[in-house]
Design a protein around this motif. Structure first.
Motif, short mmCIF file in Angstrom:
data_model
loop_
_atom_site.label_atom_id
_atom_site.label_comp_id
_atom_site.label_asym_id
_atom_site.label_seq_id
_atom_site.Cartn_x
_atom_site.Cartn_y
_atom_site.Cartn_z
N THR A 1 25.69 -58.66 33.58
CA THR A 1 27.09 -58.75 33.97
C THR A 1 27.77 -57.54 33.34
OG1 THR A 1 27.88 -59.95 32.02
CG2 THR A 1 26.99 -61.29 33.84
N ARG A 2 29.06 -57.39 33.49
CA ARG A 2 29.75 -56.25 32.88
C ARG A 2 29.82 -56.36 31.37
NH1 ARG A 2 33.99 -55.31 37.61
NH2 ARG A 2 32.61 -54.01 38.85
N GLN A 3 29.58 -57.54 30.82
CA GLN A 3 29.63 -57.74 29.36
C GLN A 3 28.28 -58.07 28.75
OE1 GLN A 3 32.37 -56.98 27.67
NE2 GLN A 3 33.25 -56.45 29.63
N LYS B 1 32.20 -39.80 30.96
CA LYS B 1 32.84 -38.56 30.49
C LYS B 1 32.60 -38.33 29.01
CE LYS B 1 36.30 -38.56 34.09
NZ LYS B 1 37.68 -38.79 34.45
N THR B 2 32.66 -39.41 28.22
CA THR B 2 32.40 -39.33 26.77
C THR B 2 31.52 -40.50 26.38
OG1 THR B 2 34.37 -40.64 26.22
CG2 THR B 2 34.63 -38.23 26.29
N PHE B 3 30.77 -40.33 25.29
CA PHE B 3 29.83 -41.35 24.82
C PHE B 3 29.97 -41.57 23.32
CE2 PHE B 3 27.97 -40.06 28.77
CZ PHE B 3 27.36 -41.21 29.27
N SER B 4 29.73 -42.81 22.91
CA SER B 4 29.65 -43.17 21.50
C SER B 4 28.27 -43.74 21.25
CB SER B 4 30.70 -44.22 21.14
OG SER B 4 31.99 -43.72 21.33
N ALA B 5 27.68 -43.41 20.11
CA ALA B 5 26.34 -43.90 19.77
C ALA B 5 26.45 -45.05 18.77
CB ALA B 5 25.50 -42.78 19.18
N TYR B 6 25.66 -46.09 19.00
CA TYR B 6 25.60 -47.26 18.13
C TYR B 6 24.15 -47.46 17.71
CZ TYR B 6 30.16 -48.09 20.19
OH TYR B 6 31.46 -47.95 20.61
N SER C 1 29.34 -45.33 27.22
CA SER C 1 30.54 -44.69 27.74
C SER C 1 31.38 -45.77 28.41
CB SER C 1 30.19 -43.62 28.78
OG SER C 1 31.37 -43.13 29.39
N GLU C 2 32.67 -45.75 28.14
CA GLU C 2 33.58 -46.70 28.79
C GLU C 2 34.55 -45.98 29.72
OE1 GLU C 2 34.45 -50.41 26.51
OE2 GLU C 2 34.20 -49.03 24.81
N ASP C 3 34.28 -44.68 29.97
CA ASP C 3 35.16 -43.90 30.85
C ASP C 3 34.38 -43.25 31.99
OD1 ASP C 3 33.80 -41.87 29.53
OD2 ASP C 3 35.57 -41.11 28.48
N GLY C 4 33.36 -43.95 32.47
CA GLY C 4 32.61 -43.45 33.61
C GLY C 4 31.64 -42.33 33.29
N PHE D 1 24.47 -48.27 34.82
CA PHE D 1 25.89 -48.22 35.13
C PHE D 1 26.32 -49.62 35.54
CE2 PHE D 1 29.07 -47.18 38.60
CZ PHE D 1 30.09 -46.82 37.73
N ASP D 2 27.47 -50.08 35.05
CA ASP D 2 27.92 -51.45 35.33
C ASP D 2 28.61 -51.59 36.68
OD1 ASP D 2 30.51 -50.44 34.96
OD2 ASP D 2 31.11 -52.04 33.60
N GLY D 3 28.74 -50.50 37.44
CA GLY D 3 29.41 -50.56 38.74
C GLY D 3 30.90 -50.32 38.65
N ASN D 4 31.41 -50.15 37.44
CA ASN D 4 32.83 -49.93 37.24
C ASN D 4 33.03 -48.67 36.40
OD1 ASN D 4 35.58 -50.41 37.40
ND2 ASN D 4 35.61 -51.80 35.69
N ARG D 5 33.10 -48.78 35.06
CA ARG D 5 33.36 -47.63 34.21
C ARG D 5 32.35 -47.47 33.06
NH1 ARG D 5 36.37 -43.94 35.62
NH2 ARG D 5 37.20 -43.54 33.58
N LYS D 6 31.53 -48.49 32.81
CA LYS D 6 30.64 -48.46 31.65
C LYS D 6 29.26 -47.91 32.01
CE LYS D 6 32.74 -52.22 29.12
NZ LYS D 6 32.59 -53.58 28.64
N VAL D 7 28.74 -47.06 31.11
CA VAL D 7 27.38 -46.55 31.19
C VAL D 7 26.75 -46.80 29.83
CG1 VAL D 7 25.93 -44.51 31.53
CG2 VAL D 7 28.10 -44.72 32.78
#
Length: 92
Positions: free
Chosen positions: A70-72, A50-55, A45-48, A27-33
């Motif tokens: 870092t967050r990026q 709630k939803t996930f996308s696979a790459y 996940s970019e919404d904490g 977890f990035d400490g903000n919204r990304k997992v």
């Protein structure tokens, strides 16, 4: 994959949008997992959570761990060693 918002009193089942085995997440400490998996898969996940996308990474090698630098930037660990990538697993 499951998610809780109340310290484990109740759980919600989520779709990871992949059939790959997922190994380790951060977890990035903000919204990304971000979650690393077999076959070159990174789930984001970019919404904490709630939803996930696979790459899928081009080389399709397995990953065993990841951590946010870092967050990026994420350190992704696996068969190819340690790589510095974006939260979705893209090369920097």
């Amino acid at each position: 994959m499951f998610r809780t918002e109340n310290a484990g009193e109740s759980w919600e089942q989520l779709s990871s949008n992949t059939e790959s085995t997922l190994m380790s997440g951060a977890f990035d400490g903000n919204r990304k997992v971000s979650i690393a998996g077999n076959g070159g898969v990174v789930v984001l996940s970019e919404d904490g959570g709630k939803t996930f996308s696979a790459y899928s990474r081009e080389e399709r090698l397995g990953h065993t761990a990841l951590t946010y630098i870092t967050r990026q930037r994420v350190a992704l660990v696996g068969e190819s060693g340690v790589e510095l990538v974006t939260p979705s697993g893209k090369n920097l």
